[in-house]
Motif scaffolding. Sequence first.
Motif, short mmCIF file in Angstrom:
data_model
loop_
_atom_site.label_atom_id
_atom_site.label_comp_id
_atom_site.label_asym_id
_atom_site.label_seq_id
_atom_site.Cartn_x
_atom_site.Cartn_y
_atom_site.Cartn_z
N UNK A 4 0.85 -1.18 0.00
CA UNK A 4 0.00 0.00 0.00
C UNK A 4 0.90 1.24 0.00
N UNK A 5 0.62 2.15 -0.93
CA UNK A 5 1.39 3.39 -1.02
C UNK A 5 1.05 4.27 0.18
N UNK A 6 2.08 4.66 0.95
CA UNK A 6 1.84 5.48 2.13
C UNK A 6 2.44 6.88 2.01
N UNK A 7 3.32 7.09 1.03
CA UNK A 7 3.90 8.42 0.90
C UNK A 7 4.82 8.54 -0.30
N UNK A 8 4.99 9.80 -0.73
CA UNK A 8 5.88 10.12 -1.83
C UNK A 8 6.73 11.30 -1.39
N UNK A 16 10.95 9.15 -4.17
CA UNK A 16 10.95 7.99 -3.30
C UNK A 16 9.51 7.65 -2.92
N UNK A 17 9.13 6.40 -3.23
CA UNK A 17 7.79 5.90 -2.91
C UNK A 17 7.90 5.03 -1.66
N UNK A 18 7.15 5.41 -0.63
CA UNK A 18 7.13 4.64 0.61
C UNK A 18 5.88 3.77 0.58
#
Length: 142
Positions: A4-8, A16-18
Motif C-alpha cells: 500500500x502506497x503510504x507516501x511520496x 521515493x515511494x514509501x
Amino acid sequence: MKFVLTGIHQDGNIRQYTRQGIGDDRRTRTEFSVAVDLRLFHRHRIPLQEAPLLSCLFLASRAEEQLSSLLASDRDFVFSETAILLHVEQMTRERVATQTDRKPKPFAPSKAPLSPSSPLLIDSQTGSGIGLGSRSGLGLTQ
C-alpha cells in the motif's frame, strides 16, 4: 504480501515511494521504500504515471525473498536502469504482439465518379455547398 502506497517524497530528480507491506496474515506490516530516478524515465520515454505501479511491481518481484525478514536498513531499494530497461523491453514486446495481431482494414476505393446524390456538393461560383451535417437552404453570404 500486498503493498500500500503510504507516501511520496521527491528530492531533485529522485522520487521515493514509501509503501507498507501487509503480510498474508494481515497483521504483519513492514515499511519499504523504492527510489526512482526520474531522468531515467524521461531518457527511456516511460510516462511518469507508471512510476508508482513500477515501484509496486518491483517490490512484488522481491517478495519471493521474504521481504518481511529483512533488516530495517535493507528495506530501502533503488529502481535501477537495468530494471527500467527490462520494463522497456517488455512494453516493446507487448506493443509488437498487439500490432501483429491486428488485421489491416480492407481498402476499397470507389471507382464511380461523384454524382449529384453524393454527400458533398459545392458550387464553385458561390462557394456554398451542402454537405453532411450542414443545413440546406441556408446560403453563405459574403
